[in-house]
Design a protein around this motif. Sequence first.
Motif, short mmCIF file in Angstrom:
data_model
loop_
_atom_site.label_atom_id
_atom_site.label_comp_id
_atom_site.label_asym_id
_atom_site.label_seq_id
_atom_site.Cartn_x
_atom_site.Cartn_y
_atom_site.Cartn_z
N GLU A 1 56.66 58.31 27.47
CA GLU A 1 55.78 58.40 28.63
C GLU A 1 55.03 57.10 28.84
N SER A 2 54.79 56.77 30.09
CA SER A 2 53.97 55.59 30.40
C SER A 2 52.94 56.01 31.44
N SER A 3 51.75 55.45 31.34
CA SER A 3 50.65 55.80 32.23
C SER A 3 50.32 54.65 33.17
N ILE A 4 49.65 54.99 34.29
CA ILE A 4 49.23 53.93 35.21
C ILE A 4 48.09 53.15 34.58
N THR A 5 47.91 51.95 35.03
CA THR A 5 46.86 51.09 34.47
C THR A 5 45.48 51.59 34.89
N GLU A 6 44.47 51.14 34.17
CA GLU A 6 43.09 51.53 34.49
C GLU A 6 42.71 51.05 35.88
N ALA A 7 43.15 49.86 36.23
CA ALA A 7 42.85 49.31 37.57
C ALA A 7 43.50 50.14 38.66
N ALA A 8 44.75 50.56 38.43
CA ALA A 8 45.45 51.37 39.41
C ALA A 8 44.80 52.75 39.54
N LEU A 9 44.33 53.30 38.42
CA LEU A 9 43.66 54.61 38.42
C LEU A 9 42.37 54.55 39.23
N ARG A 10 41.61 53.46 39.03
CA ARG A 10 40.34 53.33 39.76
C ARG A 10 40.59 53.17 41.26
N LYS A 11 41.60 52.40 41.61
CA LYS A 11 41.92 52.20 43.02
C LYS A 11 42.36 53.52 43.65
N MET A 12 43.20 54.27 42.92
CA MET A 12 43.66 55.56 43.41
C MET A 12 42.50 56.54 43.56
N TYR A 13 41.57 56.50 42.62
CA TYR A 13 40.41 57.41 42.64
C TYR A 13 39.53 57.15 43.86
N ASP A 14 39.22 55.89 44.10
CA ASP A 14 38.37 55.54 45.25
C ASP A 14 39.03 55.99 46.56
#
Length: 392
Positions: free
Chosen positions: A123-136
């Motif tokens: 499994e691979s996860s999205i990056t922290e930066a991508a997660l924050r952008k998606m969240y906003d």
Amino acid sequence: MNKWKNETDTLKAKHEKEYEAYGEELKKWNDKRDIHEAMKKEKNDAIEKKKEQYFAGESESIIEYCDMVLSNSVYPDYFPQEFDIDYNPNNRNLIVEYNLPDISELPTLKEVKYIATRDEYKESSITEAALRKMYDKLLYDITLRTIHELFEADAIDAIDSIVFNGWVTSVNRATGKSEDACILSVQTTKEEFMEINLKLVDSKTCFKNLKGIGSSKLFSLTPIAPILKINREDVRFVDSYNVAGNVDEETNLAAMDWQDFEHLIRELFEKEFNNSGGEVRITRASKDGGVDAVAFDPDPIRGGKIVIQAKRYTNVVGVSAVRDLYGTVMNEGATKGILVSTADFGPDAYSFAKDKPLSLLNGNNLLHLLHKHGHQAKIDLKEAKLLMKDKK
């Protein structure tokens, strides 16, 4: 001949017994059908009444209608989908306090690969930066979607403007305690918002263009002051006072001053709701069988607005009092009604309350509730009747 007669009598008796059993089953079925039809009519009548109240522009009906609209929005399972709504008929403004998901609730899985040489999945996860952008983006999208759904569903043009306040419940990393923070707030008119082509806009840019307030990085959960908050004050509410401390084993609840009795009930339910952060407010005496107290329970499952009526009666409570409570629950847009009495309820009262959001607490239930919170008292209906007779 006798044998034939005996067999005939036996068959006849069997037939009569079967016919009697059939008649009993038919009666049961008819009774169930009548109950079902009565319940269906009652439900349909209630829906028609709500419809009439909504088209008449009654505030509580508009709030209830908007609540239904947002409750029918489809979101992922991890989404809290909790909100509070208020409507001001004077300026036709709707306020929405919306509980948004915390970033920790979002899925982070990007992909799953099967490695044949090792016969395992990776499994691979999205990056922290991508997660924050998606969240906003998610929070801006939810804000615009909610406002759109409410304006779009406004069939009677009762809403001129909407204030949307986005709240997030998260754990403070410094204290380890759960905290609520309003992280975005926006106000827009129906005329302004309905001109926007939501299919082509960037949600963050649109939010800013509407003069929305919020940190440039929503994932930081920086608290902001809402443009306008729901005012829970009701002009009917009055200052309360405590009564339970003056109650003892010699106190006859059925003979108490009626105002003291209402404040005692408010005090007991306040203790009941304290653990969940709820509040109970008593209303100004109206003498019309209306609301005696209102509880605001924040529990996401059982919570909401609860109407409480206190009846210091010495006679059996009939169905009319329960009907009045149900009508008040409907008019107030409450989720539940509780009727507390020093006397017992009649069979018709219990029958009417069945399958409705109503709870009937008789004298024994009241004494138990009092005892639960460390107080003792008595209910002597005969004594109360004599005392009241002497006062006359």
